[in-house]
Write an enzyme that holds these catalytic residues in place. Sequence first.
Site, PDB file in Angstrom:
ATOM      1  N   LYS A  41       0.844  -1.210   0.000  1.00  0.00           N
ATOM      2  CA  LYS A  41       0.000   0.000   0.000  1.00  0.00           C
ATOM      3  C   LYS A  41       0.875   1.255   0.000  1.00  0.00           C
ATOM      4  CE  LYS A  41      -3.931  -2.312   0.646  1.00  0.00           C
ATOM      5  NZ  LYS A  41      -3.377  -3.674   0.816  1.00  0.00           N
ATOM      6  N   HIS A  74       3.852  32.517 -48.490  1.00  0.00           N
ATOM      7  CA  HIS A  74       5.192  33.068 -48.289  1.00  0.00           C
ATOM      8  C   HIS A  74       6.142  31.924 -47.938  1.00  0.00           C
ATOM      9  CE1 HIS A  74       3.235  32.924 -44.351  1.00  0.00           C
ATOM     10  NE2 HIS A  74       4.444  32.670 -43.860  1.00  0.00           N
ATOM     11  N   ASP A 126      -6.623   9.479 -38.166  1.00  0.00           N
ATOM     12  CA  ASP A 126      -7.319   9.060 -36.951  1.00  0.00           C
ATOM     13  C   ASP A 126      -8.637   8.356 -37.249  1.00  0.00           C
ATOM     14  OD1 ASP A 126      -8.466  11.361 -37.907  1.00  0.00           O
ATOM     15  OD2 ASP A 126      -8.214  12.520 -36.057  1.00  0.00           O
ATOM     16  N   LYS A 142     -12.607  11.342 -47.588  1.00  0.00           N
ATOM     17  CA  LYS A 142     -12.259  12.475 -48.446  1.00  0.00           C
ATOM     18  C   LYS A 142     -10.954  13.134 -48.019  1.00  0.00           C
ATOM     19  CE  LYS A 142     -14.030  16.950 -50.037  1.00  0.00           C
ATOM     20  NZ  LYS A 142     -15.157  17.914 -49.958  1.00  0.00           N
ATOM     21  N   ILE A 190     -14.312   8.424 -42.171  1.00  0.00           N
ATOM     22  CA  ILE A 190     -15.765   8.598 -42.277  1.00  0.00           C
ATOM     23  C   ILE A 190     -16.149   8.517 -43.752  1.00  0.00           C
ATOM     24  CG2 ILE A 190     -17.746  10.088 -41.821  1.00  0.00           C
ATOM     25  CD1 ILE A 190     -16.262  11.227 -39.442  1.00  0.00           C
ATOM     26  N   SER A 191     -15.796   9.546 -44.498  1.00  0.00           N
ATOM     27  CA  SER A 191     -16.032   9.492 -45.948  1.00  0.00           C
ATOM     28  C   SER A 191     -14.760   9.133 -46.698  1.00  0.00           C
ATOM     29  CB  SER A 191     -16.548  10.849 -46.441  1.00  0.00           C
ATOM     30  OG  SER A 191     -15.523  11.832 -46.321  1.00  0.00           O
TER      31      SER A 191
END
Length: 477
Positions: free
Chosen positions: A96, A380, A401, A407, A404-405
């Site tokens: 402990k 720049h 990560d 894209k 989903i789509s």
Amino acid sequence: MHFFDKLYINIAQNQSLLFVGLDPNPEMMPSRYRSQDVITGLENWLQFIIEETADFVCAYKPTLGFYQALGIPGLELLYKTLATIPSHIPIILDAKHSDLNTSSIFAHTVFAEWHVDAITLSPYPGQDHVAPFLVYPDKAVFILCCTSNPGAETLQKYPANDSPLYLQVVKEAKNWGTPKELALEVGTTNPEVLGLIRAVAPERTIMARSIWAEGSSLKQILEAGLNSHGDGLLIPVPQDMLSNPNLSQEIQSLRAEINQIKSQITADASSCSLWLPDVRFEDQQLQNDLILQLYDIGCIMFGKFVQASGATFPYYIDLRKIISNPQVFNQVLNAYEKIIRNLTFDRLAGIPYGSLPTATGLALRLNCPMVFPRKEVKAHGTRKVIEGNFLAGEIVVVVDDILISGKSVMQGAEKLKSAGLNVHDIVVLIDHEQGVQARLRENGYRSYAVFTISQIVKTLYQAGRINDEQLLAFTES
């Protein structure tokens, strides 16, 4: 050998969930040893206990405080006791320990010098206190979640019975170490408490304490504490049994009783799965535990959420919180790494911005150079589309990560390809299963995911994190 490998080998070989406390308490020492001086009597008693129980238990648990209370002779007794325990049986030092300032040196003492396999720790100094004990790869820690003494209830059940502090301790402690590093110690006479902790931590090993109170039900304890594989729960041998001269027969009877009840509880499981679990933790167990941790730290939420595409989902994934939880982040990197090591590549690429920390961590892990496509090209400076050094023709694995789509990740991959790099493989943490893998294949990419959203939802539902209504909302979406 790792502590948990050692533990589960003994559970399988001895067919026992029982552990024995090796506590040199002069008040509990049998009268037959009292004619000797105290230390000698205690030493002989402890050796008797070990000899009588070694073939019928899965672990030993010496309590440091009893040895310290006897002064220097007590510590010498501890060394002798540790040396007497058969080397194949794991030792859990019940310390402990709670002093942050001495954590590092104490971890070295107990693990490197005393060669114990695991230790109990107090949770209240926090993760900084536990971390020095986790740097020993073959060792483990047990975090004290709650105790059975009535005087602790006011603190442990604060602020309310439906959200007690001891459950928060469990949730927080899970973020400090993996199931192969960190287990839980639960002292309770109430099966409901044990059941609540098991629900929060289904993949963790639990060392039960204080379960032998008058009127307690062994069956209820086992029902509440066993995991889905029919193990994961360590049961203490009653202290008063250790004074019995017929200890070997007593402990075999107790083992048989536990096994019979356990067999009833797991009647649908085969004897193989019951007594011969895989010695090493399965990837599925580690994955399930990681899903629960991601949920507990707020990376996975349920409700009505509008996505970037405009669609409304009954859940929302926010993985940016991972980087603020180092242990969870480490587990996430482990999961990605298992996939990526099987691929052929020269460099890694992260998709801004969410996956850049993950890609950086993996690049360090794999000692692999990293690049990333800019989300927007500056007007720049160098006006680079790709940051980092590379050679045309090199193969890049893209890390993102969430799918989903598809894209955004394909846009990033196309930028990499426009610079002369080759992209074949995309690795993500979560696949939302909206047909995105087929879409990626049509565009020439292979995708790999640590989790699918269906796997996440199923795990959360089975663990009681989400209810029937939330599950129905997902299935209908």
